[in-house]
Design a protein around this motif. Structure first.
Motif, PDB file in Angstrom:
ATOM      1  N   ASN A 151      56.001  18.342 -23.186  1.00 58.33           N
ATOM      2  CA  ASN A 151      55.217  19.460 -22.667  1.00 58.33           C
ATOM      3  C   ASN A 151      54.180  18.906 -21.691  1.00 58.33           C
ATOM      4  O   ASN A 151      53.149  18.359 -22.096  1.00 58.33           O
ATOM      5  N   PHE A 152      54.453  19.046 -20.404  1.00 56.70           N
ATOM      6  CA  PHE A 152      53.592  18.449 -19.392  1.00 56.70           C
ATOM      7  C   PHE A 152      52.229  19.150 -19.300  1.00 56.70           C
ATOM      8  O   PHE A 152      51.222  18.514 -18.991  1.00 56.70           O
ATOM      9  N   ASP A 153      52.211  20.446 -19.548  1.00 54.85           N
ATOM     10  CA  ASP A 153      50.930  21.170 -19.544  1.00 54.85           C
ATOM     11  C   ASP A 153      50.002  20.620 -20.624  1.00 54.85           C
ATOM     12  O   ASP A 153      48.818  20.366 -20.373  1.00 54.85           O
ATOM     13  N   THR A 154      50.545  20.422 -21.818  1.00 58.62           N
ATOM     14  CA  THR A 154      49.743  19.897 -22.930  1.00 58.62           C
ATOM     15  C   THR A 154      49.272  18.474 -22.640  1.00 58.62           C
ATOM     16  O   THR A 154      48.121  18.117 -22.898  1.00 58.62           O
ATOM     17  N   ALA A 155      50.183  17.660 -22.089  1.00 55.11           N
ATOM     18  CA  ALA A 155      49.827  16.268 -21.778  1.00 55.11           C
ATOM     19  C   ALA A 155      48.702  16.203 -20.758  1.00 55.11           C
ATOM     20  O   ALA A 155      47.748  15.426 -20.914  1.00 55.11           O
ATOM     21  N   PHE A 156      48.794  17.019 -19.719  1.00 53.82           N
ATOM     22  CA  PHE A 156      47.763  16.997 -18.682  1.00 53.82           C
ATOM     23  C   PHE A 156      46.423  17.476 -19.235  1.00 53.82           C
ATOM     24  O   PHE A 156      45.383  16.854 -18.991  1.00 53.82           O
ATOM     25  N   GLN A 214      44.459   7.855 -21.924  1.00 56.04           N
ATOM     26  CA  GLN A 214      45.832   7.812 -21.434  1.00 56.04           C
ATOM     27  C   GLN A 214      46.791   8.329 -22.491  1.00 56.04           C
ATOM     28  O   GLN A 214      46.478   8.331 -23.686  1.00 56.04           O
ATOM     29  N   VAL A 215      47.949   8.761 -22.031  1.00 53.71           N
ATOM     30  CA  VAL A 215      48.970   9.293 -22.934  1.00 53.71           C
ATOM     31  C   VAL A 215      50.350   8.935 -22.385  1.00 53.71           C
ATOM     32  O   VAL A 215      50.599   9.014 -21.185  1.00 53.71           O
ATOM     33  N   ARG A 216      51.221   8.487 -23.272  1.00 53.66           N
ATOM     34  CA  ARG A 216      52.601   8.195 -22.872  1.00 53.66           C
ATOM     35  C   ARG A 216      53.363   9.512 -22.768  1.00 53.66           C
ATOM     36  O   ARG A 216      53.167  10.419 -23.574  1.00 53.66           O
ATOM     37  N   ILE A 217      54.247   9.589 -21.784  1.00 50.85           N
ATOM     38  CA  ILE A 217      54.947  10.837 -21.511  1.00 50.85           C
ATOM     39  C   ILE A 217      56.386  10.532 -21.096  1.00 50.85           C
ATOM     40  O   ILE A 217      56.658   9.507 -20.472  1.00 50.85           O
ATOM     41  N   LYS A 218      57.300  11.408 -21.478  1.00 50.50           N
ATOM     42  CA  LYS A 218      58.720  11.212 -21.153  1.00 50.50           C
ATOM     43  C   LYS A 218      59.337  12.545 -20.756  1.00 50.50           C
ATOM     44  O   LYS A 218      58.768  13.619 -21.038  1.00 50.50           O
TER      45      LYS A 218
END
Length: 359
Positions: free
Chosen positions: A168-173, A160-164
Motif C-alpha cells: 500500500n503505497f499511500d500508507t507507506a508514504f 525509512q520503510v522498506r517497500i515492494k
C-alpha cells in the motif's frame, strides 16, 4: 594558530553535545586545546561534562551564537543537522567546519547522491518523492523492492520503510510524515564499507584506512579495520571520498559510507562531514585518531600519521548491552569507552569497545 579572546589557549567551539563532541573534547585536551560546547542541552551533556566551557541555548538564538563565536577560535559541528544558517552566521566571526557547502549537501539525501553522480561515483537508482502518486509511478518504473526514506533527519535506520510491489503505497508514504522523501533501490550488497578523509584549510588531504561494517536493525554494530577488501575496492573508496571532499570544499573530516556489490562494485550510500562511528577504533588503533586529527587540523597543527597498530574491531554498546558492562570491564585487551548518557534505552548508543584482533 591563535588564541581566543578569553584565555591564552586555542579554543575549538563545538555545535552539539553528544558523544562525538565528548571524544573531540578529550582529544583536544590532550593537545593542550580548549573546547566550548554550544547546544540546547550543553551543560549536563556527554560533551559538556568534559569540555572547558558550555553555552546552553537554542541554535536559533543569534545573540547567544554571537557571544559564543566571540569566545572561540574555530567552530565545528558534531552532527550534520545543525541549521546551515547557523554556520553562515558563525563564519562572520571565525573559521567554520565542515563549511557551508559540505553541511548543506550532507543534510539532504538527494543533494548528496546528485553530487556523487556529478563527480563520477556510482549510486543506487533513486527517485525524488513528494507524494504518494510519485511513489506509485517510481515503483512502477523500478519494478522491484526499494527503501523509502526521509531526505532529512533520518539516522540509524529511522525515518525509512522498506517497500515492494503490491504494498500500500499511500500508507507507506504517509508513515514518513513528510513530503520530502526519496525512493532508493534495494542493493544486494556483499559488504558495507566506510572511508574517512581529513582536509585542512590549505586543502591538504589525510586518509584513514578503510573500514568494514556490520549493521543490525539499521544501527552500526561492528567495524573491522583495516577493511579486508580487495585493494581495488580500497583504492576506489579512497579516491571517491577525496573527490567528494574536494567538491565540497571541506574543512574537517568527511566519511563516505558505501556498498560493495556482489559483483565487486562500489556504490555510494551516504556521507557525513564529521567524525564517524565506524572510525572509533582509531582511538587505540591508529597513530592518530580521527578526533585528534580533527583537533589538529582545526587548530592549524600538522597532520598526525594514520598508520594502524594491527587489525582492530569496534563494537557499539547499545542500551540493551549495558547489563553486560561489568563482564566487559573484566575482559583482557578490551578498551571501553562509555559516553556518560543517563538513560540506557534500547537501540541507543551508550558507548563502544575497541580491541586488537591480532592478539
Amino acid at each position: 594558530m591563535t588564541a581566543s579572546s578569553t584565555n591564552n589557549k586555542f579554543t575549538i567551539g563545538i555545535l552539539g553535545s553528544g558523544q562525538l563532541g565528548r571524544m573531540l573534547s578529550i582529544a583536544s585536551a590532550q593537545l593542550g586545546l580548549c573546547t566550548h560546547i554550544f547546544a540546547p542541552d550543553a551543560k549536563n551533556s556527554p560533551a559538556g561534562e568534559v569540555a572547558h566551557n558550555t553555552t546552553t541555548a537554542a541554535y536559533e538564538d543569534k545573540r547567544a551564537i554571537a557571544s559564543f563565536a566571540a569566545n572561540v577560535d574555530v567552530v565545528t559541528s558534531e552532527f550534520e543537522n545543525v541549521p546551515a544558517t547557523v554556520m553562515d552566521l558563525l563564519s562572520d566571526y571565525c573559521p567554520v567546519s565542515p563549511g557551508h557547502l559540505a553541511l548543506h549537501t550532507a543534510q539532504h539525501r538527494i543533494r548528496e547522491k546528485t553530487l556523487a553522480r556529478e563527480v563520477g561515483i556510482s549510486t543506487p537508482k533513486f527517485w525524488p518523492i513528494t507524494n504518494s502518486s510519485e511513489l506509485k509511478s517510481a515503483m512502477q518504473e523500478h519494478g522491484h523492492s526499494g527503501i523509502l526514506k526521509k531526505c532529512t533527519l533520518g539516522y540509524d535506520g529511522k525515518g525509512q520503510v522498506r517497500i515492494k510491489p503490491g504494498d500500500n503505497f499511500d500508507t507507506a508514504f504517509k508513515s514518513l510524515g513528510t513530503t520530502d522523501a526519496i525512493l532508493e533501490e534495494s542493493v544486494n550488497f556483499a559488504a558495507e564499507a566506510s572511508f574517512l578523509v581529513a582536509r585542512n584549510a590549505k586543502g591538504d588531504i589525510s586518509h584513514f584506512p578503510g573500514t568494514l561494517n556490520k549493521h543490525i536493525n539499521g544501527i552500526l554494530a561492528q567495524s573491522t579495520a583495516p577493511a579486508p577488501l580487495h585493494e581495488d575496492i580500497i583504492a576506489e573508496g579512497r579516491n571517491a571520498v577525496e573527490k567528494l571532499a574536494e567538491a565540497l570544499e571541506l574543512f574537517g573530516l568527511l566519511a563516505l559510507e558505501a556498498f560493495v556489490t556482489q559483483e565487486g562494485k562500489l556504490l555510494f550510500n551516504e556521507i557525513a562531514p564529521r567524525p564517524h562511528n565506524s572510525f572509533h577504533w582509531t582511538i587505540e588503533g591508529c597513530e592518530t585518531s580521527q578526533f585528534t586529527q580533527l583537533a589538529r587540523l582545526l587548530s592549524g597543527m600538522p597532520y598526525g600519521a594514520t598508520n594502524t597498530y594491527g587489525k582492530w574491531q569496534m563494537n557499539n554498546l547499545l542500551g540493551e548491552d549495558m547489563e553486560s558492562l561489568p563482564e566487559i570491564l573484566l575482559s583482557s585487551g578490551i578498551h571501553v569507552h562509555i559516553y556518560g548518557k543517563t538513560d540506557a534505552k534500547t537501540g541507543r548508543k551508550m558507548g563502544h569497545t575497541n580491541h586488537n584482533i591480532n592478539k
